[in-house]
Design an enzyme around this catalytic site. Sequence first.
Site, PDB file in Angstrom:
ATOM      1  N   CYS A  84       0.837  -1.193   0.000  1.00 55.08           N
ATOM      2  CA  CYS A  84       0.000   0.000   0.000  1.00 55.08           C
ATOM      3  C   CYS A  84       0.876   1.248   0.000  1.00 55.08           C
ATOM      4  CB  CYS A  84      -0.999  -0.029   1.156  1.00 55.08           C
ATOM      5  SG  CYS A  84      -0.666   1.061   2.511  1.00 55.08           S
ATOM      6  N   GLU A  85       0.484   2.200  -0.838  1.00 53.48           N
ATOM      7  CA  GLU A  85       1.346   3.366  -1.027  1.00 53.48           C
ATOM      8  C   GLU A  85       1.306   4.328   0.151  1.00 53.48           C
ATOM      9  OE1 GLU A  85      -0.028   5.154  -4.655  1.00 53.48           O
ATOM     10  OE2 GLU A  85      -1.480   6.421  -3.624  1.00 53.48           O
ATOM     11  N   HIS A  86       0.325   4.138   1.050  1.00 51.27           N
ATOM     12  CA  HIS A  86       0.242   5.052   2.195  1.00 51.27           C
ATOM     13  C   HIS A  86       1.163   4.648   3.340  1.00 51.27           C
ATOM     14  CE1 HIS A  86      -3.935   5.449   0.364  1.00 51.27           C
ATOM     15  NE2 HIS A  86      -3.283   6.547   0.071  1.00 51.27           N
ATOM     16  N   HIS A  87       1.296   3.336   3.565  1.00 49.15           N
ATOM     17  CA  HIS A  87       2.073   2.882   4.718  1.00 49.15           C
ATOM     18  C   HIS A  87       3.276   2.012   4.337  1.00 49.15           C
ATOM     19  CE1 HIS A  87      -2.059   3.599   6.279  1.00 49.15           C
ATOM     20  NE2 HIS A  87      -1.391   4.181   7.265  1.00 49.15           N
TER      21      HIS A  87
ATOM     22  N   GLN B  55      -5.538  -0.358  -3.921  1.00 45.29           N
ATOM     23  CA  GLN B  55      -6.225  -1.485  -4.548  1.00 45.29           C
ATOM     24  C   GLN B  55      -7.096  -1.056  -5.735  1.00 45.29           C
ATOM     25  OE1 GLN B  55      -8.011  -4.227  -1.761  1.00 45.29           O
ATOM     26  NE2 GLN B  55      -9.426  -4.963  -3.324  1.00 45.29           N
TER      27      GLN B  55
ATOM     28  N   HIS C 125      -5.531  -5.866   3.868  1.00 44.65           N
ATOM     29  CA  HIS C 125      -4.476  -4.855   3.995  1.00 44.65           C
ATOM     30  C   HIS C 125      -3.847  -4.945   5.382  1.00 44.65           C
ATOM     31  CE1 HIS C 125      -5.560  -2.205   0.420  1.00 44.65           C
ATOM     32  NE2 HIS C 125      -6.448  -3.180   0.410  1.00 44.65           N
TER      33      HIS C 125
ATOM     34  N   CYS D  35      -2.051  -2.863   6.756  1.00 44.44           N
ATOM     35  CA  CYS D  35      -2.129  -1.567   7.448  1.00 44.44           C
ATOM     36  C   CYS D  35      -3.444  -1.430   8.213  1.00 44.44           C
ATOM     37  CB  CYS D  35      -1.929  -0.404   6.487  1.00 44.44           C
ATOM     38  SG  CYS D  35      -3.234  -0.208   5.274  1.00 44.44           S
TER      39      CYS D  35
HETATM   40  N1  GTP Z   1      -8.834   3.610  -0.808  1.00 48.63           N
HETATM   41  C1  GTP Z   1      -7.759   2.997  -0.344  1.00 48.63           C
HETATM   42  N2  GTP Z   1      -7.269   3.343   0.849  1.00 48.63           N
HETATM   43  C2  GTP Z   1      -6.198   2.665   1.305  1.00 48.63           C
HETATM   44  C3  GTP Z   1      -5.581   1.631   0.612  1.00 48.63           C
HETATM   45  N3  GTP Z   1      -4.553   1.163   1.366  1.00 48.63           N
HETATM   46  C4  GTP Z   1      -4.550   1.904   2.489  1.00 48.63           C
HETATM   47  N4  GTP Z   1      -5.542   2.810   2.473  1.00 48.63           N
HETATM   48  C5  GTP Z   1      -5.990   3.821   3.437  1.00 48.63           C
HETATM   49  O1  GTP Z   1      -5.234   4.991   3.363  1.00 48.63           O
HETATM   50  C6  GTP Z   1      -5.666   5.805   4.448  1.00 48.63           C
HETATM   51  C7  GTP Z   1      -4.582   6.737   4.906  1.00 48.63           C
HETATM   52  O2  GTP Z   1      -5.201   7.538   5.886  1.00 48.63           O
HETATM   53  P1  GTP Z   1      -4.424   8.579   6.832  1.00 48.63           P
HETATM   54  O3  GTP Z   1      -5.403   9.130   7.813  1.00 48.63           O
HETATM   55  O4  GTP Z   1      -3.670   9.522   5.975  1.00 48.63           O
HETATM   56  O5  GTP Z   1      -3.339   7.639   7.523  1.00 48.63           O
HETATM   57  P2  GTP Z   1      -3.357   6.951   8.969  1.00 48.63           P
HETATM   58  O6  GTP Z   1      -3.356   8.019  10.038  1.00 48.63           O
HETATM   59  O7  GTP Z   1      -2.218   5.991   9.015  1.00 48.63           O
HETATM   60  O8  GTP Z   1      -4.760   6.206   8.981  1.00 48.63           O
HETATM   61  P3  GTP Z   1      -5.244   4.892   9.730  1.00 48.63           P
HETATM   62  O9  GTP Z   1      -4.881   3.730   8.855  1.00 48.63           O
HETATM   63  O10 GTP Z   1      -6.721   5.065   9.842  1.00 48.63           O
HETATM   64  O11 GTP Z   1      -4.546   4.822  11.058  1.00 48.63           O
HETATM   65  C8  GTP Z   1      -6.173   4.813   5.495  1.00 48.63           C
HETATM   66  O12 GTP Z   1      -7.560   5.014   5.639  1.00 48.63           O
HETATM   67  C9  GTP Z   1      -5.890   3.433   4.875  1.00 48.63           C
HETATM   68  O13 GTP Z   1      -6.840   2.441   5.242  1.00 48.63           O
HETATM   69  C10 GTP Z   1      -6.115   1.294  -0.669  1.00 48.63           C
HETATM   70  O14 GTP Z   1      -5.643   0.399  -1.379  1.00 48.63           O
HETATM   71  N5  GTP Z   1      -7.199   1.991  -1.090  1.00 48.63           N
HETATM   72 ZN    ZN Z   2      -1.851   1.264   4.140  1.00 50.15          ZN
END
Ligand code: GTP
Ligand code: ZN
Length: 191
Positions: A82-85, A123, A151, A153
């Site tokens: 996942c590109e966020h974490h 995804q 996921h 994360c």
């Molecule tokens: N739509 C989507 N969201 C994703 C995917 N993978 C991770 N995420 C979401 O990316 C979001 C990033 O949210 P942020 O609030 O910026 O990050 P965060 O504080 O780490 O959020 P939490 O995961 O809720 O603790 C989260 O809601 C994740 O669940 C994906 O493949 N698709």
């Molecule tokens: Zn993630």
Amino acid sequence: MTNQDEKIISEIAGHYREILKLIGENPDREGLQKTPLRAAKAIYDITAGYRQNPDKIATQAIFEHDGSRIVIVKDIEFYSMCEHHILPFFGKIAVGYIPKGKMIGLSKLARIVDCYARRLQVQERLTSQICKLLTTSLPNEGVIVACEAGHLCMKMRGVEKQESTTVTFDYSGKFVEDYNIRSEFLSLIKS
Ligand SMILES: Nc1nc2c(ncn2[C@@H]2O[C@H](COP(=O)(O)OP(=O)(O)OP(=O)(O)O)[C@@H](O)[C@H]2O)c(=O)[nH]1
Ligand SMILES: [Zn+2]
């Protein structure tokens, strides 16, 4: 592996060494001495999709075919990050298409999945990139892609929902126009 690959991996390893220090580890202790290099090789491998050409994969094995019924390859397992974490998400993808005078080598569908999965992804985009590529590079009357994944994360950190899975779809051509053919696909991938 080229000299350029080795150079990049060695640079990534240097950064992992710094990360180990920052989290309170000793990168020189016996068990960790080779870890930065191993981790660098692993992340380079997991992101190999950046160094592959999906158009080339999709057009490598196209054959004549006069059938017009849906072709499905399902249960294609994939691992992505996942590109966020930068944590894994993984599951299964089903790809279907309605041929238009041609068919594609079945393994190429799985290779296309891997090519896009082995990148930093969300995804939804993974699903739509596969659909878009096949729609444009394979003669077809429609393409459909379904993806189900968990996921890490959302499991090992953050909201910690262990059983949650995410389902994404994308489709083109006849799958957009015709609800029946879309539901035929859905029932075939469930069976
Ligand atoms: N739509 C989507 N969201 C994703 C995917 N993978 C991770 N995420 C979401 O990316 C979001 C990033 O949210 P942020 O609030 O910026 O990050 P965060 O504080 O780490 O959020 P939490 O995961 O809720 O603790 C989260 O809601 C994740 O669940 C994906 O493949 N698709
Ligand atoms: Zn993630």
